[in-house]
Design a protein around this motif. Structure first.
Motif, PDB file in Angstrom:
ATOM      1  N   UNK A   1       0.842  -1.238   0.036  1.00 56.01           N
ATOM      2  CA  UNK A   1       0.069  -0.120   0.301  1.00 56.01           C
ATOM      3  C   UNK A   1       0.902   1.158   0.043  1.00 56.01           C
ATOM      4  N   UNK A   2       2.101   1.125   0.729  1.00 54.27           N
ATOM      5  CA  UNK A   2       2.885   2.518   0.759  1.00 54.27           C
ATOM      6  C   UNK A   2       3.489   2.597  -0.692  1.00 54.27           C
ATOM      7  N   UNK A   3       3.889   1.565  -1.342  1.00 55.36           N
ATOM      8  CA  UNK A   3       4.542   1.695  -2.806  1.00 55.36           C
ATOM      9  C   UNK A   3       3.443   2.153  -3.749  1.00 55.36           C
ATOM     10  N   UNK A   4       1.962   1.711  -3.447  1.00 59.36           N
ATOM     11  CA  UNK A   4       0.924   2.259  -4.453  1.00 59.36           C
ATOM     12  C   UNK A   4       0.808   3.776  -3.826  1.00 59.36           C
ATOM     13  N   UNK A   5       0.894   4.058  -2.820  1.00 59.10           N
ATOM     14  CA  UNK A   5       0.621   5.525  -2.549  1.00 59.10           C
ATOM     15  C   UNK A   5       1.819   6.291  -3.077  1.00 59.10           C
ATOM     16  N   UNK A   6       3.157   5.854  -3.136  1.00 57.30           N
ATOM     17  CA  UNK A   6       4.156   6.764  -3.628  1.00 57.30           C
ATOM     18  C   UNK A   6       4.231   6.666  -5.197  1.00 57.30           C
ATOM     19  N   UNK A   7       3.213   6.050  -5.794  1.00 54.51           N
ATOM     20  CA  UNK A   7       3.364   5.967  -7.280  1.00 54.51           C
ATOM     21  C   UNK A   7       3.826   5.286  -8.081  1.00 54.51           C
ATOM     22  N   UNK A   8       4.275   3.722  -7.336  1.00 56.05           N
ATOM     23  CA  UNK A   8       4.809   2.848  -7.978  1.00 56.05           C
ATOM     24  C   UNK A   8       3.876   2.234  -8.827  1.00 56.05           C
ATOM     25  N   UNK A   9       3.989   1.876 -10.096  1.00 60.92           N
ATOM     26  CA  UNK A   9       2.957   1.296 -11.281  1.00 60.92           C
ATOM     27  C   UNK A   9       2.873  -0.442 -11.050  1.00 60.92           C
ATOM     28  N   UNK A  10       4.012  -0.981 -10.551  1.00 57.64           N
ATOM     29  CA  UNK A  10       3.589  -2.377 -10.364  1.00 57.64           C
ATOM     30  C   UNK A  10       4.691  -2.903  -9.448  1.00 57.64           C
TER      31      UNK A  10
END
Length: 354
Positions: A51-60
């Motif tokens: 979820x943190x990676x998602x919030x930081x803008x990681x695509x996949x």
């Protein structure tokens, strides 16, 4: 959204290892075992990092897996990738989930079902990365004699992909009408058997799951050599490349695109991501943007630095957030499939039923 809108694609491997080894001093043996098991396998920790990676803008997120115990415990995947993909699919909203799949020790029908299910659960955010490397320990786990050459493993992987895409095309996109007024739920003519008979696999089909939202989950491949690179140009949607000293990344990217053209594909139907080691130093986001603007890659795989898992994860998040906070391109809206996020086309089904 497409790759020409200035948005930099960012992938990274999801770190599943615990932050630190648990302190077991003075703890009874039985309690130590329970605490170590909990520390090494906490899904809550992994879910939080995703979820943190998602919030930081990681695509996949690349979900590492292997079919044997690693010699270095730090390289243990901790979770089976297909199961982890399904679990994360229902507790994330935008990030893509790319599961590692061994083409040597997995049967295509099983893989097709797992990945199609993940794509439906996401919805439309599943990907997969074929693993073709030799692993004698894995071969022993599956009762196989590990003597296949790199060429044979590559050939098997190519046929594996052919079978998977064929199975995902078992149903036409509009096979399920679910029309209450007419009482028509399903059109039988829009279901197709595969009847594949090949060198490595005989698969009758059809798949017993509706066509995935993306048509085919995104295929991500990391080539090991020049022959593997040629295979990637033929079959992959996303190619992950190392940054090698003395090589012009833009020329390497163009060689992949030229290989795609030679295979009869549109060069824009394949994305090339360059490895970018995260070192925590100043100016990293600017260097990354400069590479992107110079045409070196369509995006980057952020490689976490060595060190404690938590700190490595935080370093990747910091760089991703800095890229997105600058000129890293527009945000992705919830509901976009992974293909849409990457600017890749959705493949049409191979059957054209009127």
């Amino acid at each position: 959204m497409n790759r020409h809108d200035g948005r930099i694609t960012l992938f990274t491997r999801l770190i599943t290892a615990p932050d630190t080894a648990p302190d077991t001093a003075g703890v009874p043996d039985a309690a130590q075992g329970a605490r170590q098991s909990s520390g090494a396998g906490s899904f809550a920790r992994v879910r939080g990092r995703a979820r943190e990676a998602e919030a930081a803008g990681i695509d996949a997120l690349l979900l590492h897996d292997r079919q044997s115990a690693p010699h270095d415990p730090a390289d243990a995947p901790y979770f089976e990738a297909g199961t982890l993909t399904a679990a994360l699919a229902v507790c994330t909203r935008t990030v893509g989930l790319v599961a590692s799949v061994s083409t040597e020790h997995t049967l295509p029908y099983h893989a097709a079902r797992v990945l199609a299910t993940a794509d439906h659960l996401s919805p439309g955010r599943a990907g997969w990365q074929p693993l073709t490397g030799a692993d004698p320990d894995a071969a022993a786990n599956y009762g196989r004699d590990e003597r296949a050459s790199a060429s044979m493993r590559r050939s098997r992987a190519s046929e594996f992909v052919t079978v998977l895409t064929g199975l995902w095309d078992s149903f036409d996109d509009d096979a399920f009408r679910r029309d209450r007024e007419s009482g028509v739920y399903f059109t039988p003519e829009k279901l197709h058997a595969l009847d594949h008979e090949g060198q490595y696999f005989d698969v009758a089909g059809p798949l017993n799951i509706a066509r995935p939202p993306q048509g085919h989950p995104v295929l991500v491949h990391r080539p090991a050599d020049a022959d593997d690179l040629a295979l990637a140009a033929r079959i992959a949607d996303v190619v992950l490349l190392p940054a090698q000293d003395g090589q012009d990344p833009a020329l390497v990217r163009e060689s992949v695109r030229e290989g795609a053209r030679a295979a009869g594909r549109d060069a824009d139907d394949i994305a090339v991501l360059l490895d970018f080691p995260v070192d925590g130093g100043p100016g990293a986001a600017d260097r990354l943007r400069a590479l992107f603007e110079a045409g070196a890659a369509d995006g980057f795989t952020l490689l976490a630095p060595a060190g404690p898992a938590g700190a490595s994860h935080e370093a990747v998040l910091a760089l991703a957030a800095e890229v997105r906070g600058g000129s890293g391109g527009p945000a992705v809206t919830e509901g976009a499939t992974l293909r849409e996020r990457l600017g890749l086309p959705r493949p049409a089904g191979r059957h054209r039923t009127a």
